[in-house]
Write a protein that holds these residues in place. Structure first.
Motif, PDB file in Angstrom:
ATOM      1  N   GLY A   1      60.751  27.050   5.128  1.00  0.00           N
ATOM      2  CA  GLY A   1      60.404  27.471   6.469  1.00  0.00           C
ATOM      3  C   GLY A   1      59.685  28.795   6.561  1.00  0.00           C
ATOM      4  O   GLY A   1      59.334  29.246   7.650  1.00  0.00           O
ATOM      5  N   ASN A   2      59.431  29.444   5.426  1.00  0.00           N
ATOM      6  CA  ASN A   2      58.780  30.763   5.441  1.00  0.00           C
ATOM      7  C   ASN A   2      57.872  30.895   4.227  1.00  0.00           C
ATOM      8  O   ASN A   2      58.279  31.394   3.181  1.00  0.00           O
ATOM      9  CB  ASN A   2      59.818  31.880   5.447  1.00  0.00           C
ATOM     10  N   ASP A   3      56.644  30.424   4.348  1.00  0.00           N
ATOM     11  CA  ASP A   3      55.691  30.437   3.243  1.00  0.00           C
ATOM     12  C   ASP A   3      54.654  31.523   3.476  1.00  0.00           C
ATOM     13  O   ASP A   3      53.822  31.420   4.372  1.00  0.00           O
ATOM     14  CB  ASP A   3      55.013  29.074   3.133  1.00  0.00           C
ATOM     15  N   GLN A   4      54.717  32.591   2.672  1.00  0.00           N
ATOM     16  CA  GLN A   4      53.807  33.728   2.814  1.00  0.00           C
ATOM     17  C   GLN A   4      52.750  33.769   1.707  1.00  0.00           C
ATOM     18  O   GLN A   4      52.081  34.782   1.529  1.00  0.00           O
ATOM     19  CB  GLN A   4      54.618  35.029   2.805  1.00  0.00           C
ATOM     20  N   ARG A   5      52.606  32.684   0.956  1.00  0.00           N
ATOM     21  CA  ARG A   5      51.680  32.686  -0.173  1.00  0.00           C
ATOM     22  C   ARG A   5      50.223  32.643   0.274  1.00  0.00           C
ATOM     23  O   ARG A   5      49.883  31.992   1.263  1.00  0.00           O
ATOM     24  CB  ARG A   5      51.986  31.502  -1.099  1.00  0.00           C
ATOM     25  N   LEU A   6      49.374  33.315  -0.491  1.00  0.00           N
ATOM     26  CA  LEU A   6      47.940  33.294  -0.217  1.00  0.00           C
ATOM     27  C   LEU A   6      47.364  31.922  -0.563  1.00  0.00           C
ATOM     28  O   LEU A   6      47.839  31.265  -1.496  1.00  0.00           O
ATOM     29  CB  LEU A   6      47.237  34.378  -1.030  1.00  0.00           C
ATOM     30  N   PRO A   7      46.330  31.466   0.144  1.00  0.00           N
ATOM     31  CA  PRO A   7      45.774  30.133  -0.116  1.00  0.00           C
ATOM     32  C   PRO A   7      44.990  30.066  -1.416  1.00  0.00           C
ATOM     33  O   PRO A   7      44.278  31.007  -1.773  1.00  0.00           O
ATOM     34  CB  PRO A   7      44.863  29.903   1.092  1.00  0.00           C
ATOM     35  N   ILE A   8      45.109  28.946  -2.097  1.00  0.00           N
ATOM     36  CA  ILE A   8      44.341  28.675  -3.312  1.00  0.00           C
ATOM     37  C   ILE A   8      43.263  27.637  -3.014  1.00  0.00           C
ATOM     38  O   ILE A   8      42.089  27.850  -3.280  1.00  0.00           O
ATOM     39  CB  ILE A   8      45.255  28.162  -4.445  1.00  0.00           C
ATOM     40  N   LEU A   9      43.649  26.508  -2.472  1.00  0.00           N
ATOM     41  CA  LEU A   9      42.714  25.471  -2.050  1.00  0.00           C
ATOM     42  C   LEU A   9      42.745  25.358  -0.528  1.00  0.00           C
ATOM     43  O   LEU A   9      43.808  25.468   0.082  1.00  0.00           O
ATOM     44  CB  LEU A   9      43.108  24.108  -2.652  1.00  0.00           C
ATOM     45  N   LEU A  10      41.579  25.133   0.072  1.00  0.00           N
ATOM     46  CA  LEU A  10      41.465  24.824   1.491  1.00  0.00           C
ATOM     47  C   LEU A  10      40.774  23.481   1.635  1.00  0.00           C
ATOM     48  O   LEU A  10      40.116  23.007   0.698  1.00  0.00           O
ATOM     49  CB  LEU A  10      40.659  25.914   2.209  1.00  0.00           C
ATOM     50  N   ASP A  11      40.916  22.849   2.783  1.00  0.00           N
ATOM     51  CA  ASP A  11      40.265  21.555   2.945  1.00  0.00           C
ATOM     52  C   ASP A  11      38.778  21.738   3.223  1.00  0.00           C
ATOM     53  O   ASP A  11      38.261  22.861   3.261  1.00  0.00           O
ATOM     54  CB  ASP A  11      40.965  20.707   4.009  1.00  0.00           C
ATOM     55  N   HIS A  12      38.058  20.642   3.416  1.00  0.00           N
ATOM     56  CA  HIS A  12      36.606  20.683   3.553  1.00  0.00           C
ATOM     57  C   HIS A  12      36.152  21.395   4.820  1.00  0.00           C
ATOM     58  O   HIS A  12      34.975  21.759   4.925  1.00  0.00           O
ATOM     59  CB  HIS A  12      36.037  19.262   3.524  1.00  0.00           C
ATOM     60  N   ASN A  13      37.047  21.610   5.760  1.00  0.00           N
ATOM     61  CA  ASN A  13      36.720  22.357   6.973  1.00  0.00           C
ATOM     62  C   ASN A  13      37.161  23.816   6.897  1.00  0.00           C
ATOM     63  O   ASN A  13      37.029  24.559   7.875  1.00  0.00           O
ATOM     64  CB  ASN A  13      37.375  21.702   8.191  1.00  0.00           C
TER      65      ASN A  13
END
Length: 371
Positions: free
Chosen positions: A297-309
């Motif tokens: 319920g608490n995810d503070q991780r930086l993004p690695i993959l994003l979707d095509h948008n």
């Protein structure tokens, strides 16, 4: 061919095991491609690959010791139930066997290890074929294996879903996001020019956010060029572009980058975002493996993959119908399989009930994003 393990992890375990993490989610976008058109699985072509499915749809497994069994068995069964609840046929079974037999037949059985409450996860995909180079190794410890953790601060932040992901690998499914068709070129090795992931696609591959980036890449790590004479080296820059280099250096990017052509088999007809199964149990959410804290319920991780948008990929609700279709691609359709199409056509209360529960089990845009 390099021994390759698939995984959903928080820290590298040893050479040959890939690395990643995740959280719990529903897909960012409803899948639009036809069921059966998407899968990325072990390559069973005898002229290219050296993996095979489990005979008779049966995974025969044991635990390394009693401690591992006590910690994992109940959760493992719950992970299998997640697959069953979305239509995986009862012919797909996991049968626990005697530990001595498991050790004796190490390339035809799966040994399960517990990495503790703060360890990682890794699973050998499928089984090595009878004539596979894997079976020729002199290392007595080499075998088909699954490593599991009871941590809820990594992966999908949910033990049962983490285990369901690893079970998918054991059956022979690779990561959805490692399909070469979805990755750009020429900067990404093995990429086929897809418009989903990679530097050419609006920065939706953010290697620099990986937990181990600072150590492996930023500090200028130099790795040995695989298969080349001593002294033939490449700089750390390629660790964010080449899956083989990343895996050989235990860098977590090896679980994200597209795999070499002969390793996996993909039958997708598309190379764009609409072809990706964003709800798959086999795709990483954006924060998987990223720097930052995470708990249920608490995810503070930086993004690695994003979707095509350029939007975050959320955590899977469980296997999708296209995950089930991928299993049928490898093993053939099971008689007891229950699919979306069959339930929709059943009529009466069955269809009415299906329409109520399907959005939740499938994880489409009508379902809940919360855990």
């Amino acid at each position: 061919m390099k021994v390759s393990f698939a995984c959903l992890v928080g820290a590298a375990l040893n050479a040959g095991f890939a690395l990643a993490s995740g959280r719990s989610w529903q897909p960012a976008k409803p899948a639009t491609a036809a069921v059966g058109k998407r899968s990325y699985v072990i390559n069973t072509d005898r002229t290219e690959g050296d993996r095979m499915p489990w005979p008779n749809r049966k995974i025969r497994y044991c635990y390394e010791n009693d401690e591992a069994q006590d910690a994992l068995e109940t959760i493992l069964r719950a992970g299998l139930d997640i697959w069953r609840n979305v239509g995986l046929g009862s012919e797909f079974t996991m049968v626990q066997i005697d530990r001595d037999e498991c050790r004796e037949k190490r390339w035809d059985t799966l040994m399960i290890y517990w990495s503790g409450d703060n360890g990682g996860m890794a699973t050998f995909a499928g089984l090595p074929r009878e004539d596979s180079p894997y079976r020729e190794t002199k290392n007595p410890e080499a075998r088909a294996r699954m490593i599991l953790t009871t941590s809820t601060s990594m992966g999908m932040l949910d033990q049962q879903k983490n285990f369901a992901h690893e079970i998918g690998h054991a059956w022979g499914l690779y990561h959805e996001h490692q399909n070469p068709a979805f990755w750009s070129k020429p900067s990404i090795v093995n990429g086929r020019g897809g418009t989903v992931f990679g530097p050419e696609n609006d920065g939706n591959w953010r290697c620099e956010n990986l937990k181990d980036y600072e150590v492996k890449v930023h500090r200028g790590l130099i790795v040995q060029n695989p298969g080349k004479p001593a002294g033939d080296r490449v700089t750390g820059d390629l660790l964010c572009k080449d899956q083989v280099y990343a895996s050989n250096s235990d860098f977590s990017a090896g679980d994200y980058l597209p795999m070499p052509k002969d390793v996996g088999s993909a039958d997708t007809e598309g190379m764009d975002g609409e072809s990706v199964d964003w709800g798959s149990i086999m795709i990483y959410p954006s924060g998987a493996g990223g720097r930052g804290d995470a708990s249920p319920g608490n995810d503070q991780r930086l993004p690695i993959l994003l979707d095509h948008n350029g939007d975050p990929i959320k955590i899977s609700e469980g296997p999708t119908q296209r995950d089930i279709a991928a299993m049928h691609k490898l093993y053939g359709r099971s008689k007891s399989a229950v699919t979306k199409d069959l339930l929709q056509k059943a009529g009466g209360k069955v269809t009415e009930g299906f329409k109520k529960i399907y959005p939740k089990s499938q994880g489409n845009s009508g379902g809940s994003a919360c855990l």
